[in-house]
Write a protein that holds these residues in place. Structure first.
Motif, PDB file in Angstrom:
ATOM      1  N   LYS A  52       0.827  -1.208   0.000  1.00  0.00           N
ATOM      2  CA  LYS A  52       0.000   0.000   0.000  1.00  0.00           C
ATOM      3  C   LYS A  52       0.865   1.262   0.000  1.00  0.00           C
ATOM      4  O   LYS A  52       1.830   1.374   0.748  1.00  0.00           O
ATOM      5  CB  LYS A  52      -0.918   0.006   1.217  1.00  0.00           C
ATOM      6  N   GLN A  53       0.471   2.211  -0.839  1.00  0.00           N
ATOM      7  CA  GLN A  53       1.113   3.509  -0.840  1.00  0.00           C
ATOM      8  C   GLN A  53       0.392   4.423   0.142  1.00  0.00           C
ATOM      9  O   GLN A  53      -0.618   4.059   0.731  1.00  0.00           O
ATOM     10  CB  GLN A  53       1.111   4.071  -2.255  1.00  0.00           C
ATOM     11  N   ALA A  58      -4.771   3.225   5.979  1.00  0.00           N
ATOM     12  CA  ALA A  58      -5.755   3.885   6.842  1.00  0.00           C
ATOM     13  C   ALA A  58      -5.044   4.862   7.772  1.00  0.00           C
ATOM     14  O   ALA A  58      -3.947   4.590   8.267  1.00  0.00           O
ATOM     15  CB  ALA A  58      -6.502   2.844   7.656  1.00  0.00           C
ATOM     16  N   GLY A  59      -5.657   6.011   8.011  1.00  0.00           N
ATOM     17  CA  GLY A  59      -5.061   6.992   8.915  1.00  0.00           C
ATOM     18  C   GLY A  59      -5.562   8.389   8.614  1.00  0.00           C
ATOM     19  O   GLY A  59      -6.092   8.674   7.537  1.00  0.00           O
ATOM     20  N   SER A  60      -5.374   9.249   9.574  1.00  0.00           N
ATOM     21  CA  SER A  60      -5.838  10.629   9.426  1.00  0.00           C
ATOM     22  C   SER A  60      -4.900  11.425   8.526  1.00  0.00           C
ATOM     23  O   SER A  60      -3.705  11.120   8.412  1.00  0.00           O
ATOM     24  CB  SER A  60      -5.916  11.301  10.798  1.00  0.00           C
ATOM     25  N   ILE A  78       0.076  11.299   9.170  1.00  0.00           N
ATOM     26  CA  ILE A  78       0.580  10.096   9.842  1.00  0.00           C
ATOM     27  C   ILE A  78       0.796   8.961   8.843  1.00  0.00           C
ATOM     28  O   ILE A  78       1.464   7.968   9.131  1.00  0.00           O
ATOM     29  CB  ILE A  78      -0.422   9.662  10.946  1.00  0.00           C
ATOM     30  N   LYS A  79       0.242   9.135   7.640  1.00  0.00           N
ATOM     31  CA  LYS A  79       0.392   8.117   6.594  1.00  0.00           C
ATOM     32  C   LYS A  79       1.703   8.261   5.818  1.00  0.00           C
ATOM     33  O   LYS A  79       1.954   7.538   4.863  1.00  0.00           O
ATOM     34  CB  LYS A  79      -0.791   8.165   5.628  1.00  0.00           C
ATOM     35  N   GLY A  87       2.480   4.524   4.394  1.00  0.00           N
ATOM     36  CA  GLY A  87       2.562   3.894   3.081  1.00  0.00           C
ATOM     37  C   GLY A  87       4.005   3.626   2.677  1.00  0.00           C
ATOM     38  O   GLY A  87       4.942   4.195   3.232  1.00  0.00           O
ATOM     39  N   ARG A  88       4.177   2.746   1.717  1.00  0.00           N
ATOM     40  CA  ARG A  88       5.513   2.413   1.250  1.00  0.00           C
ATOM     41  C   ARG A  88       5.867   3.240   0.027  1.00  0.00           C
ATOM     42  O   ARG A  88       5.028   3.452  -0.860  1.00  0.00           O
ATOM     43  CB  ARG A  88       5.593   0.925   0.912  1.00  0.00           C
ATOM     44  N   VAL A  89       7.124   3.683  -0.017  1.00  0.00           N
ATOM     45  CA  VAL A  89       7.569   4.483  -1.155  1.00  0.00           C
ATOM     46  C   VAL A  89       7.940   3.568  -2.319  1.00  0.00           C
ATOM     47  O   VAL A  89       8.739   2.650  -2.166  1.00  0.00           O
ATOM     48  CB  VAL A  89       8.804   5.332  -0.780  1.00  0.00           C
TER      49      VAL A  89
END
Length: 208
Positions: A52-53, A58-60, A78-79, A87-89
């Motif tokens: 997931k990027q 999930a997050g604000s 926070i993501k 998320g992953r780069v």
């Protein structure tokens, strides 16, 4: 090149078959082999990997702290990939690894692979194997008779032989394949090629 036809006990039957120099005696092309094997292995990949990027976790999206005056680096959502759970780069996404090769190049690769096996003396020709029922013990005895039980063996069949093909399933070092389905990877991956009489004619016609 001529090879003697062997029986199931590993003895010569008195018959010989001719391996066409146009298939088993060409000038081998290593790069063609490399490309064909690379394509075969690429086709085996499912390509379903996914991470997931930052727009998918999930997050604000609230800004974590004010932009200036904290003495620390700027921080947004926070993501962000910098935070645990972020998320992953440039993460993996589903993709198709297959690529196209020309038919002539693939045929050259197969001829080159068969040539290498012929030059190494790794090809055996055996008479037709007719089994009334699948029987692993028969294939193990054949491998012992041909002195290939300590090698990775590829059995090449001129036509479908369900009982023989089923007999190979429980032997990890033996695999059966139809001559029309012979590919460069399987040939190069095998230490010994056992061709059932008639398979060489299929290869001669298909690759000449």
């Amino acid at each position: 090149m001529e090879l003697a036809v062997l029986n199931t006990q590993g003895n010569e039957t008195g018959r010989k078959v001719v391996l066409s120099d146009a298939v088993f005696g060409v000038e081998a092309n290593d790069h063609a082999i490399y490309l064909d094997v690379k394509q075969y292995l690429a086709d085996q990949r499912q390509g379903t990997h996914k991470s997931k990027q930052r727009n998918e976790v999930a997050g604000s999206t609230r800004k974590l702290k004010r932009q200036k005056g904290t003495g620390g680096a700027r921080a947004g959502s926070i993501k962000s990939p910098l935070y645990p759970g972020g998320g992953r780069v440039f993460g993996p996404v589903p993709r198709d690894y297959s690529f196209k090769l020309n038919k002539k190049l693939k045929a050259l690769a197969r001829r080159s692979a068969l040539t290498y096996k012929a030059q190494a003396g790794a090809i055996r020709i055996v008479e037709a194997l007719n089994l009334d029922a699948p029987r692993t013990k028969t294939l193990v005895a054949l491998a012992d008779a041909l002195k290939v039980s300590d090698k990775k063996v590829l059995i090449v069949l001129p036509e479908s032989n369900p009982n023989l093909q089923l007999s190979c399933r429980n032997i990890p070092y033996v695999k059966a394949i139809l001559a029309q389905n012979v590919n460069t990877y399987e040939v190069m991956n095998a230490s010994a090629l056992v061709m059932v009489e008639g398979a060489e004619n299929v290869l001669n016609v298909m690759l000449a």
